[in-house]
Scaffold this motif. Structure first.
Motif, PDB file in Angstrom:
ATOM      1  N   GLU A 168      -4.302  58.329  46.800  1.00 20.69           N
ATOM      2  CA  GLU A 168      -3.885  59.586  47.434  1.00 20.69           C
ATOM      3  C   GLU A 168      -4.233  60.781  46.548  1.00 20.69           C
ATOM      4  O   GLU A 168      -4.686  61.814  47.030  1.00 20.69           O
ATOM      5  CB  GLU A 168      -2.386  59.574  47.716  1.00 20.69           C
ATOM      6  CG  GLU A 168      -1.932  58.504  48.690  1.00 20.69           C
ATOM      7  CD  GLU A 168      -1.820  57.103  48.068  1.00 20.69           C
ATOM      8  OE1 GLU A 168      -1.771  56.969  46.814  1.00 20.69           O
ATOM      9  OE2 GLU A 168      -1.818  56.127  48.836  1.00 20.69           O
ATOM     10  N   GLY A 169      -4.019  60.629  45.252  1.00 22.75           N
ATOM     11  CA  GLY A 169      -4.351  61.698  44.310  1.00 22.75           C
ATOM     12  C   GLY A 169      -5.840  62.000  44.297  1.00 22.75           C
ATOM     13  O   GLY A 169      -6.253  63.154  44.217  1.00 22.75           O
ATOM     14  N   ASP A 200     -14.238  59.008  41.439  1.00 22.39           N
ATOM     15  CA  ASP A 200     -14.595  58.576  42.789  1.00 22.39           C
ATOM     16  C   ASP A 200     -13.642  57.586  43.435  1.00 22.39           C
ATOM     17  O   ASP A 200     -13.811  57.253  44.609  1.00 22.39           O
ATOM     18  CB  ASP A 200     -16.003  57.972  42.780  1.00 22.39           C
ATOM     19  CG  ASP A 200     -17.046  58.994  42.370  1.00 22.39           C
ATOM     20  OD1 ASP A 200     -16.871  60.185  42.686  1.00 22.39           O
ATOM     21  OD2 ASP A 200     -18.033  58.605  41.727  1.00 22.39           O
ATOM     22  N   SER A 201     -12.674  57.093  42.691  1.00 23.95           N
ATOM     23  CA  SER A 201     -11.748  56.106  43.249  1.00 23.95           C
ATOM     24  C   SER A 201     -10.458  56.088  42.445  1.00 23.95           C
ATOM     25  O   SER A 201     -10.368  56.717  41.385  1.00 23.95           O
ATOM     26  CB  SER A 201     -12.375  54.711  43.211  1.00 23.95           C
ATOM     27  OG  SER A 201     -12.522  54.283  41.872  1.00 23.95           O
ATOM     28  N   ASP A 222     -10.171  49.309  44.014  1.00 22.46           N
ATOM     29  CA  ASP A 222     -10.793  50.437  44.719  1.00 22.46           C
ATOM     30  C   ASP A 222     -12.123  50.799  44.055  1.00 22.46           C
ATOM     31  O   ASP A 222     -13.089  51.147  44.732  1.00 22.46           O
ATOM     32  CB  ASP A 222      -9.864  51.649  44.731  1.00 22.46           C
ATOM     33  CG  ASP A 222      -8.700  51.480  45.683  1.00 22.46           C
ATOM     34  OD1 ASP A 222      -8.696  50.520  46.476  1.00 22.46           O
ATOM     35  OD2 ASP A 222      -7.775  52.313  45.627  1.00 22.46           O
ATOM     36  N   TRP A 223     -12.174  50.706  42.712  1.00 13.26           N
ATOM     37  CA  TRP A 223     -13.400  51.046  41.997  1.00 13.26           C
ATOM     38  C   TRP A 223     -14.533  50.111  42.412  1.00 13.26           C
ATOM     39  O   TRP A 223     -15.658  50.560  42.647  1.00 13.26           O
ATOM     40  CB  TRP A 223     -13.191  50.989  40.480  1.00 13.26           C
ATOM     41  CG  TRP A 223     -14.438  51.335  39.738  1.00 13.26           C
ATOM     42  CD1 TRP A 223     -14.880  52.584  39.417  1.00 13.26           C
ATOM     43  CD2 TRP A 223     -15.439  50.420  39.270  1.00 13.26           C
ATOM     44  NE1 TRP A 223     -16.098  52.503  38.766  1.00 13.26           N
ATOM     45  CE2 TRP A 223     -16.452  51.184  38.665  1.00 13.26           C
ATOM     46  CE3 TRP A 223     -15.574  49.044  39.302  1.00 13.26           C
ATOM     47  CZ2 TRP A 223     -17.581  50.617  38.094  1.00 13.26           C
ATOM     48  CZ3 TRP A 223     -16.706  48.465  38.731  1.00 13.26           C
ATOM     49  CH2 TRP A 223     -17.688  49.257  38.131  1.00 13.26           C
ATOM     50  N   SER A 249      -0.738  61.742  41.713  1.00 15.55           N
ATOM     51  CA  SER A 249      -0.669  61.277  43.104  1.00 15.55           C
ATOM     52  C   SER A 249      -0.813  62.428  44.083  1.00 15.55           C
ATOM     53  O   SER A 249      -1.016  62.206  45.272  1.00 15.55           O
ATOM     54  CB  SER A 249       0.671  60.584  43.372  1.00 15.55           C
ATOM     55  OG  SER A 249       0.762  59.407  42.626  1.00 15.55           O
ATOM     56  N   THR A 250      -0.668  63.666  43.572  1.00 19.10           N
ATOM     57  CA  THR A 250      -0.721  64.855  44.423  1.00 19.10           C
ATOM     58  C   THR A 250      -1.451  65.971  43.688  1.00 19.10           C
ATOM     59  O   THR A 250      -1.623  65.921  42.460  1.00 19.10           O
ATOM     60  CB  THR A 250       0.693  65.366  44.756  1.00 19.10           C
ATOM     61  OG1 THR A 250       1.318  65.807  43.539  1.00 19.10           O
ATOM     62  CG2 THR A 250       1.548  64.291  45.425  1.00 19.10           C
ATOM     63  N   LEU A 251      -1.821  66.992  44.426  1.00 22.81           N
ATOM     64  CA  LEU A 251      -2.412  68.174  43.806  1.00 22.81           C
ATOM     65  C   LEU A 251      -1.408  68.815  42.851  1.00 22.81           C
ATOM     66  O   LEU A 251      -1.782  69.281  41.774  1.00 22.81           O
ATOM     67  CB  LEU A 251      -2.855  69.178  44.879  1.00 22.81           C
ATOM     68  CG  LEU A 251      -3.423  70.494  44.368  1.00 22.81           C
ATOM     69  CD1 LEU A 251      -4.597  70.283  43.417  1.00 22.81           C
ATOM     70  CD2 LEU A 251      -3.817  71.389  45.536  1.00 22.81           C
TER      71      LEU A 251
END
Length: 163
Positions: free
Chosen positions: A123-124, A140-141, A47-48, A80-82
């Motif tokens: 997702e995070g 950023d990723s 992803d980076w 993975s989440t807030l």
């Protein structure tokens, strides 16, 4: 948690001796030191790599890439989440004299007591980039910030280009 194979891109081969100690920063939600990687995907690099190519553009000759195989016993905290980030902030809030209370940041130096790395999933990243009261703006990723060397093997894979 078993961490998948990681991709590191840079001018020099990653090595334990090149890692600087983790140091908090006030102006950005990232710490200095350690080493940054992103989960390797054979079909698109990572992803980076995708984000880097969009933002800066990968040079025609590519970037030197290494695969890093993390140790099975690496202590990695995954966001993975807030809710994952809020828990981390509750336990590792950075308190800075002279900095307004509305600026919330993580104490990465303190985190090194309990973790070897922090991993931000795709997702995070989407949930925490602009979250309140604390966020991971600037991450950023999908990526992993390693606080210490936790790799069993390093393998040079040659020049990595945009996919």
């Amino acid at each position: 948690m078993t961490v998948p194979v990681q991709l590191f891109c840079g001018e020099n081969e990653p090595h334990r001796s090149l890692m600087l100690p983790i140091k908090n920063r006030i102006e950005i939600s990232k710490a200095e030191g350690g080493i940054w990687t992103s989960t390797y995907h054979k079909e698109n690099g990572s992803d980076w790599i995708q984000v880097y190519d969009l933002i800066k553009g990968i040079p025609e000759e590519g970037l030197d890439g290494w695969l890093l195989i993390p140790s099975m016993d690496a202590r990695v905290y995954t966001v993975s989440t807030l809710a994952d980030l809020l828990w981390l902030h509750e336990k590792y809030e950075q308190k800075n004299a002279g900095v307004p209370d509305f600026i919330k940041s993580l104490d990465f130096e303190k985190m090194t007591d309990d973790f070897d790395a922090i991993h931000l999933t795709k997702e995070g990243q989407q949930q925490t980039r602009h979250s309140r009261p604390v966020n991971l703006w600037g991450w950023d990723s999908e990526s992993t910030h390693w606080f210490r060397w936790c790799f069993e093997k390093v393998e040079y894979i040659g020049k990595v280009r945009g996919f």
